[in-house]
Design an enzyme around this catalytic site. Structure first.
Site, short mmCIF file in Angstrom:
data_model
loop_
_atom_site.label_atom_id
_atom_site.label_comp_id
_atom_site.label_asym_id
_atom_site.label_seq_id
_atom_site.Cartn_x
_atom_site.Cartn_y
_atom_site.Cartn_z
N HIS A 181 52.24 -60.04 39.01
CA HIS A 181 51.52 -59.58 37.81
C HIS A 181 51.50 -58.05 37.72
O HIS A 181 51.95 -57.50 36.70
CB HIS A 181 50.10 -60.16 37.77
CG HIS A 181 49.21 -59.49 36.78
ND1 HIS A 181 49.45 -59.51 35.42
CD2 HIS A 181 48.09 -58.75 36.96
CE1 HIS A 181 48.50 -58.81 34.80
NE2 HIS A 181 47.67 -58.34 35.71
N ASP A 215 44.55 -53.80 40.18
CA ASP A 215 43.65 -54.90 40.55
C ASP A 215 43.20 -54.85 42.00
O ASP A 215 42.47 -55.74 42.45
CB ASP A 215 44.33 -56.25 40.27
CG ASP A 215 44.28 -56.63 38.81
OD1 ASP A 215 43.36 -56.20 38.10
OD2 ASP A 215 45.19 -57.37 38.36
N GLU A 241 39.27 -54.71 42.53
CA GLU A 241 38.58 -55.94 42.12
C GLU A 241 38.91 -57.12 43.02
O GLU A 241 38.05 -57.95 43.29
CB GLU A 241 38.96 -56.32 40.69
CG GLU A 241 38.30 -55.48 39.63
CD GLU A 241 38.71 -55.91 38.23
OE1 GLU A 241 38.95 -57.11 38.00
OE2 GLU A 241 38.77 -55.03 37.36
N ASP A 242 40.17 -57.22 43.45
CA ASP A 242 40.65 -58.46 44.04
C ASP A 242 40.99 -58.39 45.53
O ASP A 242 41.41 -59.40 46.09
CB ASP A 242 41.91 -58.93 43.29
CG ASP A 242 41.63 -59.24 41.83
OD1 ASP A 242 40.46 -59.45 41.47
OD2 ASP A 242 42.59 -59.26 41.05
#
Length: 180
Positions: free
Chosen positions: A34, A62, A65-66
């Protein structure tokens, strides 16, 4: 330029290691695909002398966040400019719960730097293009949220300047939505 390219390679390796074992919701592919796809959209739509800095932020967008990544790590390894863009791209889950996801994202995007907004729109475009394997209820909800955000960005009364790049990305997102 060569130094920045080396840092971009390091950012890709770093993000790949951080997202190791994570799977993209809906399609089951490795998550790292992604951010790499979002980076490809960035290269397709944005021309800038800072393109590699933007690409680093895109690949890392990301991580906060991830993964267990800290902003200090990103700043130390990739610089404060990259780190500041990544912070702009990172959502606050408490505020999302408080305000609702679409209103939160619109407010956040209205206040972002031009660079961060380009990346966020590339991210949204990739998410829309990647919804083929999602269930219909999710697609309907995500498209409604996306239209709310795009309409808010395009509202002439919001005070937000949109560049030609922003407008091209919005047009491409709308075109992609029509596939569903």
């Amino acid at each position: 330029m060569e130094l920045t390219t080396k840092y971009l390679e390091r950012a890709i390796i770093f993000a790949t290691e951080k997202h190791k074992g994570q799977i993209r919701k809906g399609n089951g592919r490795p998550y790292i695909l992604h951010p790499l796809s979002v980076m490809q959209h960035l290269y397709n739509y944005k021309k800038s002398k800072n393109i590699n800095i933007l690409a680093m932020a895109t690949v890392l967008h990301d991580c906060l966040e991830d993964t267990d990544t800290t902003i200090e790590e990103i700043a130390e390894l990739f610089g404060y400019h990259v780190a500041s863009i990544v912070i702009e791209l990172t959502s606050d889950n408490d505020k999302i719960k408080e305000q609702g996801k679409a209103p939160y994202l619109l407010a956040k995007m209205l206040g972002m730097s031009s660079y961060a907004l380009v990346i966020k729109l590339c991210d949204r475009l990739d998410n829309i293009n990647d919804m083929v394997d999602m269930n219909e209820n999710f697609r309907i909800k995500y498209i409604k949220e996306t239209n709310f955000i795009l309409n808010g960005l395009l509202d002439n009364n919001n005070g937000r300047f949109l560049s030609k790049t922003h407008l091209r990305l919005i047009k491409e997102i709308r075109k992609s939505i029509k596939k569903y």
